[in-house]
Write a protein that holds these residues in place. Structure first.
Motif, PDB file in Angstrom:
ATOM      1  N   GLN A 184      -3.145  -4.824  -0.425  1.00 13.68           N
ATOM      2  CA  GLN A 184      -3.566  -5.795   0.598  1.00 13.68           C
ATOM      3  C   GLN A 184      -4.990  -6.292   0.330  1.00 13.68           C
ATOM      4  OE1 GLN A 184      -1.858  -7.324   2.677  1.00 13.68           O
ATOM      5  NE2 GLN A 184      -3.394  -8.220   4.021  1.00 13.68           N
ATOM      6  N   SER A 185      -5.889  -5.400  -0.094  1.00 18.34           N
ATOM      7  CA  SER A 185      -7.275  -5.827  -0.349  1.00 18.34           C
ATOM      8  C   SER A 185      -7.312  -6.794  -1.537  1.00 18.34           C
ATOM      9  CB  SER A 185      -8.206  -4.634  -0.560  1.00 18.34           C
ATOM     10  OG  SER A 185      -8.086  -4.098  -1.850  1.00 18.34           O
TER      11      SER A 185
ATOM     12  N   TYR B  16     -10.626  -4.465   5.359  1.00 14.28           N
ATOM     13  CA  TYR B  16     -10.183  -3.943   4.058  1.00 14.28           C
ATOM     14  C   TYR B  16     -11.360  -3.604   3.137  1.00 14.28           C
ATOM     15  CZ  TYR B  16      -5.369  -3.816   5.125  1.00 14.28           C
ATOM     16  OH  TYR B  16      -4.174  -3.433   5.696  1.00 14.28           O
ATOM     17  N   SER B  17     -12.475  -4.305   3.297  1.00 17.07           N
ATOM     18  CA  SER B  17     -13.686  -3.914   2.563  1.00 17.07           C
ATOM     19  C   SER B  17     -14.100  -2.509   2.981  1.00 17.07           C
ATOM     20  CB  SER B  17     -14.835  -4.878   2.858  1.00 17.07           C
ATOM     21  OG  SER B  17     -14.528  -6.175   2.397  1.00 17.07           O
TER      22      SER B  17
ATOM     23  N   THR C 154     -11.406   0.198   1.739  1.00 16.80           N
ATOM     24  CA  THR C 154     -11.498   0.504   0.298  1.00 16.80           C
ATOM     25  C   THR C 154     -12.827   1.200  -0.035  1.00 16.80           C
ATOM     26  OG1 THR C 154     -12.290  -1.748  -0.140  1.00 16.80           O
ATOM     27  CG2 THR C 154      -9.946  -1.348  -0.453  1.00 16.80           C
TER      28      THR C 154
ATOM     29  N   MET D 186     -10.878  -9.245   6.111  1.00  9.49           N
ATOM     30  CA  MET D 186     -11.618  -8.897   4.891  1.00  9.49           C
ATOM     31  C   MET D 186     -12.616  -7.767   5.158  1.00  9.49           C
ATOM     32  SD  MET D 186     -12.404 -12.730   3.539  1.00  9.49           S
ATOM     33  CE  MET D 186     -11.091 -13.923   3.263  1.00  9.49           C
TER      34      MET D 186
ATOM     35  N   LEU E  87     -15.115  -6.589  -1.953  1.00  6.01           N
ATOM     36  CA  LEU E  87     -14.125  -7.497  -2.556  1.00  6.01           C
ATOM     37  C   LEU E  87     -14.729  -8.395  -3.639  1.00  6.01           C
ATOM     38  CD1 LEU E  87     -12.097  -8.532   0.649  1.00  6.01           C
ATOM     39  CD2 LEU E  87     -11.750  -6.575  -0.872  1.00  6.01           C
TER      40      LEU E  87
END
Ligand SMILES: [Zn+2]
Length: 423
Positions: free
Chosen positions: A409-410, A107-108, A111, A104, A71
Motif C-alpha cells: 500500500q505504501s 503509511y509513512s 513503514t 500518506m 515515501l
C-alpha cells in the motif's frame, strides 16, 4: 509474559555480561527479571524464545526522525538540481511535505515504525511536517506507531514558511496533541520562525511542561539569516525566548555554532541531537561535540531508521572533526534512554529488549565491547524485538502488523505522491 531462555544478557550501562533466562512483563514501563533454570518450569505458559548463542540487551531509540520523508526513497530528481541547503529544502522536502495527505502520513508512519522496530529501536522521537494536512497529523502518526508497537515522542514542525495561517495551524495541532499525549513543541528552524511564532511556541512549551524540538544551525545560512534579521546568533535568539529552559528541549544538528553559543547549550539542560549522515548528504559541514557538554544523542534525520548505522557514521565521520572515541560513540547512541528517563517520558522502560544474533571470529567481552559494537554489530543481527514487554518482531518478522500488505500500500501511495510532486 515472554521468557528469553539461555540468553547472554549485556547490561547496556555497566556492560556486564550474564548468562541467564529473562522473564519480561507486558505493559508500559513494566519489569524484566532474571530467573534461574529451576524457575523456568513455573513460567512455561509464557511465550518462550530460545536465545542460545544470542545476545539480549536493551533495545535502541531514535533521537531525531522524520516520518514525513518515508515515501521519498527512490523518487525522481527534483525540478531543479539543488545547489545549496536552502534549495534542498525548497525543491525536495518542502515540495514533498506540501503534497502529503492523511493516507500518506499514515503509511509513512507505519513503514517508519516497522523500519525502526526491525532495526532494534522501540522508541522514536519524530519531527513531522505536512503543511496541507496539519490537523490531526500527530494523532495519525501516534496511532500508526501504537499499531506497530513502537513508543514515540512526536511534534509538529511549526513554521512561518508557508504563511501565518499554516503557522497557526501548527500551533493549534501541537496544543491539541499535548493536551492528551506526551510530546514536544516542534519548530522548523530559526530562519523560518518569526518572533511572534517563536514566542507562542515557547509559551506552549511552558504551559504543557514540554520542550522545544528544533533544527539549529544545520547550515551556515541559518546563522546568516539570524544575524541579518535579528542582529544575533541562532542559539542566543532561541535562548532569549526561553526555548532552552527545559531539559526536554532538543536542538538538532548544531553544526555552525561559535564558542559562546556552545557555552549557552552546555550550561543549559537542553539536549543536542547529531545526525551525521544527513549532514554529509546535504554537504552542510561536520558535527563536533567539542564544547557542547554531555547531553548529546543521535538521530537519523529521516534518512533511515537504523541507529547502529547512525552510531557508526558518528564515529567514522567524526574522526575528521569531532572528539568522538569508542566509548563516547556508544554513549551518544545510548543517551536517548537518559533523555527519556530523566524527563519521565513513558515507553522506554526495562521491558524493552532486543535479541541479537552475533557471530564473531574473536571473543566478545565486557572489556572489548565497544570495538565489537563499532566494527562488528549491524542491524541485520536483530532477530527479535520486545517493546513494552510485547514481542513485536519475532525471528525477523513483524508480529503486530502485516508488513507485506503495508509495504504494498505504501508503494502505491509513494507513486501517487511522486506524481503529485511533479504537478
Ligand atoms: Zn531533521
Amino acid at each position: 509474559m515472554i521468557l528469553l531462555k539461555n540468553a547472554t544478557f549485556i547490561d547496556w550501562q555497566s556492560l556486564d555480561f550474564s548468562n541467564t533466562n529473562i522473564l519480561v512483563e507486558e505493559g508500559i514501563d513494566n519489569k524484566m527479571s532474571f530467573i534461574s533454570n529451576g524457575e523456568i518450569e513455573k513460567h512455561k505458559d509464557s511465550e518462550v524464545i530460545d536465545c542460545s548463542g544470542k545476545i539480549v540487551t536493551k533495545s535502541f531509540g531514535v533521537g531525531h526522525h522524520h516520518v514525513y520523508s518515508a515515501l521519498s526513497r527512490g523518487m525522481g530528481a527534483p525540478k531543479k538540481n539543488p545547489e545549496n541547503f536552502n534549495e534542498i529544502l525548497e525543491y525536495i522536502w518542502w515540495t514533498l511535505d506540501k503534497c502529503l495527505d492523511k493516507d500518506m502520513i499514515e503509511y509513512s508512519a507505519l513503514t517508519t515504525a516497522i523500519a525502526c522496530a526491525k532495526a532494534g529501536s522501540t522508541f522514536t522521537i519524530d519531527h513531522h511536517a505536512s503543511p496541507f494536512a496539519v490537523e490531526g497529523s500527530l494523532k495519525i502518526i501516534a496511532k500508526a506507531f501504537d499499531k506497530v508497537g513502537v513508543s514515540h515522542l512526536l511534534c509538529y514542525e511549526i513554521s512561518d514558511r508557508d504563511g501565518m495561517d499554516i503557522a497557526a495551524k501548527g500551533l493549534k495541532e501541537t496544543e491539541s496533541y499535548l493536551k492528551n499525549n506526551q510530546g514536544l513543541v516542534g519548530l522548523h528552524a530559526s530562519f523560518t520562525v518569526g518572533n511572534n511564532t517563536l514566542e507562542k511556541a515557547v509559551a506552549l512549551m511552558n504551559n504543557y511542561n514540554s520542550g522545544i524540538h528544533v533544527h539549529v544551525a544545520e547550515d551556515l545560512s541559518d546563522q546568516g539569516h539570524c544575524l541579518k534579521t535579528y542582529s544575533k546568533r541562532v542559539v542566543n535568539r532561541l535562548h532569549e525566548f526561553g526555548a532552552l529552559n527545559s531539559s526536554k528541549t532538543i536542538l538538532g544538528h548544531c553544526l555552525h555554532l561559535d564558542d559562546s553559543e556552545k557555552e549557552i547549550i552546555k550550561d543549559s539542560t537542553a539536549w543536542v541531537v547529531q545526525n551525521m549522515e544527513s549532514n554529509l548528504n546535504n554537504k552542510v559541514g561536520y558535527f563536533s561535540g567539542k564544547g557542547l557538554g554531555d547531553n548529546l544523542m543521535l538521530g537519523t534525520d529521516g534518512m533511515h531508521s537504523d541507529m547502529i548505522q547512525s552510531a557508526k557514521f558518528a564515529f567514522f565521520a567524526g574522526q575528521h572533526a569531532d572528539n568522538i572515541e569508542y566509548d563516547s560513540a556508544y554513549y551518544r547512541f545510548r543517551n536517548v534512554h537518559h533523555y527519556l528517563k530523566s524527563n519521565n517520558f513513558k515507553g522506554d522502560g526495562e521491558n524493552n529488549l532486543v535479541v541479537l544474533d552475533y557471530a564473531s571470529p574473536t571473543p566478545l567481552t565486557k572489556d572489548n565491547f565497544y570495538g565489537h559494537f563499532l566494527f562488528g554489530f549491524n542491524s541485520a543481527m536483530v532477530t527479535d524485538v520486545i517493546s513494552d514487554g510485547k514481542l513485536i518482531v519475532k525471528n525477523r518478522i513483524m508480529q503486530t502488523v502485516n508488513e507485506d500488505e503495508i509495504l504494498k500500500q505504501s508503494g502505491e501511495l509513494a507513486k501517487k505522491l511522486w506524481k503529485k510532486m511533479q504537478g
